[in-house]
Write a protein that holds these residues in place. Structure first.
Motif, PDB file in Angstrom:
ATOM      1  N   MET A 139       0.851  -1.185   0.000  1.00  0.00           N
ATOM      2  CA  MET A 139       0.000   0.000   0.000  1.00  0.00           C
ATOM      3  C   MET A 139       0.891   1.241   0.000  1.00  0.00           C
ATOM      4  SD  MET A 139      -3.224   0.882   2.440  1.00  0.00           S
ATOM      5  CE  MET A 139      -2.331   0.320   3.871  1.00  0.00           C
ATOM      6  N   ARG A 140       0.580   2.176  -0.872  1.00  0.00           N
ATOM      7  CA  ARG A 140       1.386   3.376  -1.046  1.00  0.00           C
ATOM      8  C   ARG A 140       0.708   4.610  -0.458  1.00  0.00           C
ATOM      9  NH1 ARG A 140       6.089   0.914  -1.923  1.00  0.00           N
ATOM     10  NH2 ARG A 140       5.815  -0.776  -3.404  1.00  0.00           N
ATOM     11  N   ALA A 141       1.520   5.654  -0.261  1.00  0.00           N
ATOM     12  CA  ALA A 141       0.992   6.899   0.300  1.00  0.00           C
ATOM     13  C   ALA A 141      -0.153   7.450  -0.540  1.00  0.00           C
ATOM     14  CB  ALA A 141       2.120   7.925   0.407  1.00  0.00           C
ATOM     15  N   LYS A 142      -0.037   7.335  -1.872  1.00  0.00           N
ATOM     16  CA  LYS A 142      -1.071   7.882  -2.749  1.00  0.00           C
ATOM     17  C   LYS A 142      -2.410   7.173  -2.593  1.00  0.00           C
ATOM     18  CE  LYS A 142       0.593   4.983  -6.578  1.00  0.00           C
ATOM     19  NZ  LYS A 142       1.285   5.003  -7.893  1.00  0.00           N
ATOM     20  N   ILE A 159       5.393  31.161  13.431  1.00  0.00           N
ATOM     21  CA  ILE A 159       5.122  30.034  14.328  1.00  0.00           C
ATOM     22  C   ILE A 159       5.236  28.666  13.658  1.00  0.00           C
ATOM     23  CG2 ILE A 159       3.558  31.450  15.710  1.00  0.00           C
ATOM     24  CD1 ILE A 159       1.243  29.826  14.437  1.00  0.00           C
ATOM     25  N   MET A 160       5.377  28.639  12.332  1.00  0.00           N
ATOM     26  CA  MET A 160       5.404  27.354  11.623  1.00  0.00           C
ATOM     27  C   MET A 160       6.666  26.566  11.940  1.00  0.00           C
ATOM     28  SD  MET A 160       6.433  28.429   7.729  1.00  0.00           S
ATOM     29  CE  MET A 160       8.175  28.733   7.315  1.00  0.00           C
ATOM     30  N   SER A 161       6.607  25.263  11.690  1.00  0.00           N
ATOM     31  CA  SER A 161       7.784  24.408  11.816  1.00  0.00           C
ATOM     32  C   SER A 161       8.432  24.310  10.433  1.00  0.00           C
ATOM     33  CB  SER A 161       7.376  23.008  12.295  1.00  0.00           C
ATOM     34  OG  SER A 161       6.740  23.074  13.545  1.00  0.00           O
ATOM     35  N   PRO A 162       9.652  24.847  10.285  1.00  0.00           N
ATOM     36  CA  PRO A 162      10.308  24.788   8.974  1.00  0.00           C
ATOM     37  C   PRO A 162      10.895  23.405   8.705  1.00  0.00           C
ATOM     38  CG  PRO A 162      11.750  25.842  10.563  1.00  0.00           C
ATOM     39  CD  PRO A 162      10.446  25.564  11.289  1.00  0.00           C
ATOM     40  N   TYR A 163      11.344  23.192   7.477  1.00  0.00           N
ATOM     41  CA  TYR A 163      11.962  21.920   7.076  1.00  0.00           C
ATOM     42  C   TYR A 163      11.090  20.723   7.458  1.00  0.00           C
ATOM     43  CZ  TYR A 163      15.751  25.299   7.319  1.00  0.00           C
ATOM     44  OH  TYR A 163      16.518  26.437   7.186  1.00  0.00           O
ATOM     45  N   PRO A 164       9.845  20.695   6.993  1.00  0.00           N
ATOM     46  CA  PRO A 164       8.945  19.597   7.376  1.00  0.00           C
ATOM     47  C   PRO A 164       9.347  18.259   6.760  1.00  0.00           C
ATOM     48  CG  PRO A 164       7.953  20.913   5.659  1.00  0.00           C
ATOM     49  CD  PRO A 164       9.196  21.642   6.072  1.00  0.00           C
ATOM     50  N   VAL A 165       9.004  17.199   7.464  1.00  0.00           N
ATOM     51  CA  VAL A 165       9.204  15.847   6.946  1.00  0.00           C
ATOM     52  C   VAL A 165       8.092  15.590   5.936  1.00  0.00           C
ATOM     53  CG1 VAL A 165       9.380  13.415   7.543  1.00  0.00           C
ATOM     54  CG2 VAL A 165      10.126  15.159   9.169  1.00  0.00           C
ATOM     55  N   ALA A 166       8.444  15.060   4.770  1.00  0.00           N
ATOM     56  CA  ALA A 166       7.443  14.847   3.720  1.00  0.00           C
ATOM     57  C   ALA A 166       7.572  13.447   3.137  1.00  0.00           C
ATOM     58  CB  ALA A 166       7.601  15.893   2.620  1.00  0.00           C
ATOM     59  N   ALA A 167       6.511  13.025   2.469  1.00  0.00           N
ATOM     60  CA  ALA A 167       6.488  11.723   1.809  1.00  0.00           C
ATOM     61  C   ALA A 167       6.306  11.929   0.316  1.00  0.00           C
ATOM     62  CB  ALA A 167       5.348  10.870   2.359  1.00  0.00           C
ATOM     63  N   ARG A 168       6.533  10.867  -0.449  1.00  0.00           N
ATOM     64  CA  ARG A 168       6.266  10.869  -1.885  1.00  0.00           C
ATOM     65  C   ARG A 168       5.091   9.937  -2.169  1.00  0.00           C
ATOM     66  NH1 ARG A 168      12.142   9.179  -3.804  1.00  0.00           N
ATOM     67  NH2 ARG A 168      11.675   7.734  -2.116  1.00  0.00           N
ATOM     68  N   PRO A 169       4.387  10.144  -3.263  1.00  0.00           N
ATOM     69  CA  PRO A 169       3.193   9.328  -3.542  1.00  0.00           C
ATOM     70  C   PRO A 169       3.440   7.826  -3.513  1.00  0.00           C
ATOM     71  CG  PRO A 169       3.271  11.203  -5.020  1.00  0.00           C
ATOM     72  CD  PRO A 169       4.575  11.197  -4.281  1.00  0.00           C
ATOM     73  N   ASP A 170       4.615   7.373  -3.952  1.00  0.00           N
ATOM     74  CA  ASP A 170       4.881   5.937  -4.034  1.00  0.00           C
ATOM     75  C   ASP A 170       5.550   5.367  -2.783  1.00  0.00           C
ATOM     76  OD1 ASP A 170       3.755   5.417  -6.548  1.00  0.00           O
ATOM     77  OD2 ASP A 170       5.522   6.208  -7.566  1.00  0.00           O
ATOM     78  N   ASP A 171       5.715   6.180  -1.743  1.00  0.00           N
ATOM     79  CA  ASP A 171       6.304   5.671  -0.498  1.00  0.00           C
ATOM     80  C   ASP A 171       5.377   4.636   0.129  1.00  0.00           C
ATOM     81  OD1 ASP A 171       8.485   7.265  -0.775  1.00  0.00           O
ATOM     82  OD2 ASP A 171       7.937   8.703   0.793  1.00  0.00           O
ATOM     83  N   ASP A 172       5.973   3.590   0.690  1.00  0.00           N
ATOM     84  CA  ASP A 172       5.195   2.577   1.391  1.00  0.00           C
ATOM     85  C   ASP A 172       4.593   3.180   2.660  1.00  0.00           C
ATOM     86  OD1 ASP A 172       5.009   0.218   3.510  1.00  0.00           O
ATOM     87  OD2 ASP A 172       4.962  -0.680   1.519  1.00  0.00           O
TER      88      ASP A 172
END
Length: 203
Positions: A1-4, A84-97
Motif C-alpha cells: 500500500m502506497r501513500a497515494k 510560528i510554523m515548523s520549517p523543514y517539514p518531513v514529507a512523503a512521496r506518492p509511491d512511499d510505502d
C-alpha cells in the motif's frame, strides 16, 4: 500500500504571510490537525499544527494573564504563520510505502505528513488515515479486491479471499504477467498487507 492510496487530496494550505487566525479557522472548519505552509510559488516551506497555534495563543500558566507577562501581551503575539510554523517539514512521496510513512511519523513525532510530487504538495496523510486503512476487516478487503479484479478482467475469472490482511488470489492465469497484474491490483487496496497469487487449488 502506497501513500497515494490513502492520502487526502486536494490539500488545504496556507501561505507564510497568512494570519494565525486564518490558519486556526481552516483547521477548525476542515477538521484537520495541521496545514502545509507554501511560498508564493506553491512550494512547501513548513507545517503549522494545532499545537503550534495553541502554543502561541494559550498561556501554559493559567495565572500568567494576571501577571501581564510580555509574551502573553496581545501586542507581542505572533501574527503571521511564518513566525510560528515548523520549517523543514518531513514529507512523503506518492509511491512511499505506508509502513515507512508511519515509521517516519513516529520517529519525528508528527501527526500529519505532506505528500510531495516534483516539489508540489499533492496530498497529506495523517495518523488517522493510516489507522483507518489498516483496521478494515477482511470481509471488506475481500470485497474490494474482488471488485478490482472483476473490473479488470471483465468477468469473475479470479477469486479473492483476504485472511489476516493477506489477499489470496486464485484462478486460471494465462501467464506470469497476468499473475503479476492480479497481484498489483490486490496490493493497491488500502489495508492489504501482502498478496499471494496462484492457480486454483484442487477441491
Amino acid at each position: 500500500m502506497r501513500a497515494k492510496d490513502i492520502m487526502s487530496s486536494p490539500v488545504h494550505t496556507v501561505t507564510q504571510t497568512a494570519t494565525v487566525e486564518s490558519a486556526a479557522e481552516l483547521i477548525t472548519a476542515h477538521k484537520v490537525t495541521a496545514l502545509p505552509v507554501v511560498d508564493t510559488a506553491g512550494r512547501l516551506v513548513g507545517m503549522v499544527s494545532e499545537s503550534d497555534l495553541l502554543w502561541h495563543r494559550v498561556p501554559a500558566d493559567p495565572t500568567a494573564r494576571l501577571r501581564r507577562l510580555p509574551d502573553t501581551d496581545p501586542a507581542n503575539r505572533p501574527g503571521m504563520i511564518v513566525e510560528i510554523m515548523s520549517p523543514y517539514p518531513v514529507a512523503a512521496r506518492p509511491d512511499d510505502d505506508v509502513a515507512e510513512v508511519a515509521e517516519r511519523m513516529l520517529e519525528h513525532d508528527v501527526r500529519s505528513m505532506p505528500v510531495l510530487e516534483d516539489g508540489t504538495v499533492v496530498g497529506i496523510i495523517s495518523r488517522r488515515d493510516i489507522l483507518r486503512a489498516m483496521v478494515r476487516g477482511d470481509d471488506v478487503l475481500t470485497a474490494e479486491v474482488q471488485h478490482r479484479l472483476d473490473e479488470y478482467a471483465g468477468s469473475h475469472r479470479w477469486t479473492a479471499v483476504v485472511e489476516g490482511g493477506v489477499a489470496h488470489v486464485t484462478g486460471e492465469f494465462d501467464d506470469d504477467t497476468e499473475q503479476g497484474i492480479a497481484a498489483v491490483l490486490a496490493r493497491t487496496v488500502p489495508g492489504v498487507a501482502a498478496v499471494d497469487v496462484g492457480p486454483s487449488r484442487p477441491a
